[in-house]
Design a protein around this motif. Structure first.
Motif, short mmCIF file in Angstrom:
data_model
loop_
_atom_site.label_atom_id
_atom_site.label_comp_id
_atom_site.label_asym_id
_atom_site.label_seq_id
_atom_site.Cartn_x
_atom_site.Cartn_y
_atom_site.Cartn_z
N ARG A 1 0.86 -1.20 0.00
CA ARG A 1 0.00 0.00 0.00
C ARG A 1 0.89 1.24 0.00
O ARG A 1 1.91 1.28 0.69
CB ARG A 1 -0.88 -0.04 1.25
CG ARG A 1 -1.81 1.12 1.42
CD ARG A 1 -2.86 0.83 2.51
NE ARG A 1 -2.35 0.07 3.64
CZ ARG A 1 -1.62 0.57 4.63
NH1 ARG A 1 -1.31 1.85 4.62
NH2 ARG A 1 -1.20 -0.19 5.63
N GLY A 2 0.52 2.25 -0.73
CA GLY A 2 1.29 3.48 -0.77
C GLY A 2 1.25 4.19 0.58
O GLY A 2 0.30 4.02 1.35
N PRO A 3 2.25 5.03 0.85
CA PRO A 3 2.33 5.68 2.17
C PRO A 3 1.20 6.67 2.41
O PRO A 3 0.93 7.03 3.55
CB PRO A 3 3.69 6.38 2.14
CG PRO A 3 4.03 6.54 0.71
CD PRO A 3 3.41 5.37 0.00
N MET A 4 0.55 7.10 1.35
CA MET A 4 -0.55 8.06 1.53
C MET A 4 -1.92 7.39 1.46
O MET A 4 -2.94 8.06 1.47
CB MET A 4 -0.47 9.16 0.46
CG MET A 4 0.83 9.95 0.45
SD MET A 4 1.08 10.87 1.98
CE MET A 4 -0.09 12.20 1.74
N THR A 5 -1.91 6.08 1.36
CA THR A 5 -3.19 5.37 1.22
C THR A 5 -3.72 4.98 2.59
O THR A 5 -3.04 4.29 3.35
CB THR A 5 -3.02 4.09 0.38
OG1 THR A 5 -2.41 4.45 -0.87
CG2 THR A 5 -4.36 3.41 0.13
N PRO A 6 -4.92 5.41 2.91
CA PRO A 6 -5.46 5.09 4.24
C PRO A 6 -6.02 3.66 4.30
O PRO A 6 -6.30 3.04 3.27
CB PRO A 6 -6.58 6.11 4.41
CG PRO A 6 -7.01 6.43 3.02
CD PRO A 6 -5.80 6.30 2.15
N VAL A 7 -6.17 3.21 5.52
CA VAL A 7 -6.77 1.91 5.80
C VAL A 7 -8.17 2.17 6.38
O VAL A 7 -8.36 3.13 7.13
CB VAL A 7 -5.88 1.15 6.81
CG1 VAL A 7 -6.58 -0.08 7.33
CG2 VAL A 7 -4.56 0.77 6.15
N LEU A 8 -9.09 1.30 6.04
CA LEU A 8 -10.46 1.51 6.51
C LEU A 8 -10.63 1.09 7.97
O LEU A 8 -10.26 -0.03 8.36
CB LEU A 8 -11.43 0.68 5.66
CG LEU A 8 -11.95 1.28 4.36
CD1 LEU A 8 -12.96 0.33 3.73
CD2 LEU A 8 -12.59 2.65 4.61
N PRO B 1 -10.31 -1.79 13.03
CA PRO B 1 -10.02 -2.08 11.62
C PRO B 1 -11.12 -2.92 10.98
O PRO B 1 -11.70 -3.80 11.62
CB PRO B 1 -8.70 -2.86 11.69
CG PRO B 1 -8.62 -3.40 13.09
CD PRO B 1 -9.37 -2.44 13.95
N VAL B 2 -11.38 -2.59 9.72
CA VAL B 2 -12.39 -3.37 8.99
C VAL B 2 -11.74 -4.66 8.49
O VAL B 2 -12.31 -5.74 8.67
CB VAL B 2 -12.94 -2.54 7.81
CG1 VAL B 2 -13.88 -3.37 6.94
CG2 VAL B 2 -13.66 -1.30 8.33
N THR B 3 -10.57 -4.54 7.89
CA THR B 3 -9.83 -5.75 7.46
C THR B 3 -8.38 -5.62 7.91
O THR B 3 -7.98 -6.22 8.90
CB THR B 3 -9.91 -5.93 5.93
OG1 THR B 3 -9.53 -4.72 5.30
CG2 THR B 3 -11.30 -6.35 5.50
N GLU B 4 -7.62 -4.78 7.21
CA GLU B 4 -6.22 -4.62 7.57
C GLU B 4 -6.09 -3.79 8.86
O GLU B 4 -6.81 -2.83 9.06
CB GLU B 4 -5.48 -3.90 6.44
CG GLU B 4 -3.99 -3.76 6.68
CD GLU B 4 -3.30 -2.95 5.59
OE1 GLU B 4 -2.19 -2.46 5.85
OE2 GLU B 4 -3.88 -2.79 4.49
N ARG B 5 -5.13 -4.22 9.69
CA ARG B 5 -4.92 -3.55 10.97
C ARG B 5 -3.57 -2.83 10.95
O ARG B 5 -2.55 -3.43 10.61
CB ARG B 5 -4.96 -4.59 12.09
CG ARG B 5 -4.55 -4.09 13.44
CD ARG B 5 -4.58 -5.23 14.45
NE ARG B 5 -4.00 -4.84 15.72
CZ ARG B 5 -3.97 -5.60 16.80
NH1 ARG B 5 -4.49 -6.84 16.76
NH2 ARG B 5 -3.43 -5.17 17.92
N LEU B 6 -3.56 -1.57 11.34
CA LEU B 6 -2.31 -0.82 11.41
C LEU B 6 -1.51 -1.25 12.63
O LEU B 6 -2.05 -1.82 13.58
CB LEU B 6 -2.60 0.68 11.48
CG LEU B 6 -3.27 1.29 10.24
CD1 LEU B 6 -3.71 2.72 10.54
CD2 LEU B 6 -2.30 1.27 9.06
N THR B 7 -0.22 -0.94 12.60
CA THR B 7 0.65 -1.22 13.74
C THR B 7 0.12 -0.49 14.98
O THR B 7 -0.34 0.65 14.87
CB THR B 7 2.06 -0.71 13.44
OG1 THR B 7 2.49 -1.27 12.20
CG2 THR B 7 3.03 -1.09 14.55
#
Lengths: 283, 154
Positions: free
Chosen positions: A11-18, A38-44
């Motif tokens: 994923r690009g650095p400017m692309t948000p996660v839902l 997180p809906v699917t992907e989870r951030l650190t």
């Protein structure tokens, strides 16, 4: 560097996660805490003091400090004051709404450096929100610190946030909590005056204290100067700065403060790196 | 039991004073205690005694028509109740009430003014301490005026 780099996620650095809004709590008339998951992907998982970029779809994106971590399932809490179009959209988001999230970004409070010291937490107004995770971490690792002191300043008694938690912390025997307000009705039994007034009463050994401070910049400047006057080493006074963070990865330069990029070199800085910069008049 | 001289030396305002100066001032002081709700100063009354707080908490307020007494600030240990005593017409400009049981050293204003006049070294030290105290209060008042925590969004 954001944890969600291109290599690890594609994923690009400017692309948000839902993320989905799981709960919202009206802290004050203009301030809301939302808990998102997180809906699917989870951030650190973020460190206390870091921030994330929150995107209100169709409106815009803003940096918001993390005010709490959920129950370990990747949930995050953000406390937001409605001051513009994006914050208004986020504050009025309903449970179930989707928002975009990038991050976590920046340098946090880094309480590891305070191990063995007295820990003094000084919050002004909404500044209590980014300091709440630091307080929770300190409580979870209480043995690592000497005295633990929380000083809170607010506009008036009705502007205090996290009141239930403040009362709970105040009831503990291993923390000192003091609250002061700038103005109060006669019925108020607590302290009245600016938060700097509480410094002289803080039961810490100033020479062996780490202070973490968050609030309006002028308040932080006076608190930091007051702490340095009392003997706290300037490198052990840590402030959370706020600037116009846009990209959050040190590319756009909107948040540049002298030689520092607040988004990636901060937002938490030691006083010895901020003292002169905070006195530079902005154009 | 600690002497007034010892207690004066423990108070933040006079902590750096030479013992001889503390001894000189001690004759103007005595211990006092106020119960919660007890009036300490009344605006307009003669500024005959000021108080160095040892423990407890007191309010500082001013009477405003139709609003009663408006609370301006609270004072706690190591702070001072009453700063109008050095200046003519020697009258309090604000009122003060004990919020919690409050112990303090009461200083006879006329006695201390007289000693400051007679002993310029003492006078200089006392006025330097009060100048710092008033600078701190002015700074705090200016910060309060800024309304830093308000929502100033356009």
């Amino acid at each position: 560097m954001p944890a969600d780099s291109d290599e690890s996620t594609g994923r690009g650095p400017m692309t948000p996660v839902l993320y989905r809004v799981e709960a919202r709590h009206q802290e004050l008339a203009d301030t809301v805490t939302i808990r998102i998951a997180p809906v699917t992907e989870r951030l650190t998982d973020p460190e206390p003091g870091q921030f994330e970029m929150l995107l209100a779809f169709g409106v815009g994106e803003i940096p918001i400090s993390i005010s709490g971590l959920g129950d370990g399932g990747g949930e995050l809490e953000h406390t937001i004051r409605s001051v513009g179009a994006v914050t208004k959209a986020l504050c009025t988001s309903a449970v179930g709404d989707l928002i975009g999230v990038r991050g976590p970004y920046g340098v946090g409070w880094d309480l590891d450096r305070a191990t063995g010291h007295d820990l003094l937490i000084v919050a002004g107004g909404l500044g209590l929100a980014p300091l709440r995770p630091a307080m929770l971490e300190a409580l979870a690792n209480r043995h690592r610190f000497g005295r633990l002191v929380l000083l809170v300043g607010a506009r008036d008694p009705g502007s205090l946030m996290f009141v239930e938690e403040l009362e709970r912390w105040r009831g503990r025997f291993d923390i000192d909590v003091a609250v002061t307000v700038d103005a109060a009705p006669p019925s108020w039994r607590g302290d009245v005056g600016v938060v700097t007034k509480l410094l002289s009463r803080a039961p810490v050994n100033f020479g062996n204290t780490t202070a973490v401070v968050c609030g309006p910049e002028v308040m932080m400047r006076f608190v930091a100067a007051g702490l340095a006057d009392r003997g706290v080493p300037p490198g052990q006074i840590r402030l959370s700065m706020e600037r116009n963070m846009r990209c959050a990865i040190g590319h756009c330069g909107h948040c540049q403060l002298g030689p520092e990029f607040v988004c990636k070199d901060g937002p938490v800085f030691p006083w010895d790196r901020m003292e002169k910069l905070m006195l530079v008049r902005e154009r | 039991m600690k002497s007034i001289r010892d207690l004066l030396g423990e108070h933040l305002l006079f902590r750096d004073f030479h013992p001889d100066l503390l001894e000189l001032m001690a004759g103007c002081g005595h211990n006092v205690h106020f119960e919660a709700g007890e009036q300490i100063l009344t605006e307009g009354a003669p500024a005959s005694e000021f108080y160095l707080i040892r423990s407890g908490k007191a309010s500082v307020g001013v009477t405003v028509p139709n609003r009663g007494t408006v609370l301006i600030e609270t004072l706690g240990p190591d702070e001072v109740i009453g700063v109008s005593w050095p200046f003519p017409p020697y009258r309090w400009e604000f009122s003060s009430t004990a919020i919690d049981p409050t112990s303090a050293i009461a200083m006879d204003a006329e006695c201390l003014r007289s000693k400051c006049d007679q002993e310029p070294v003492l006078g200089y030290q006392v006025f330097k301490s009060f100048a710092r105290l008033m600078r701190d209060r002015l700074q705090a008042t200016r910060l309060q005026l800024l309304d830093l925590y308000g929502n100033h969004a356009g």
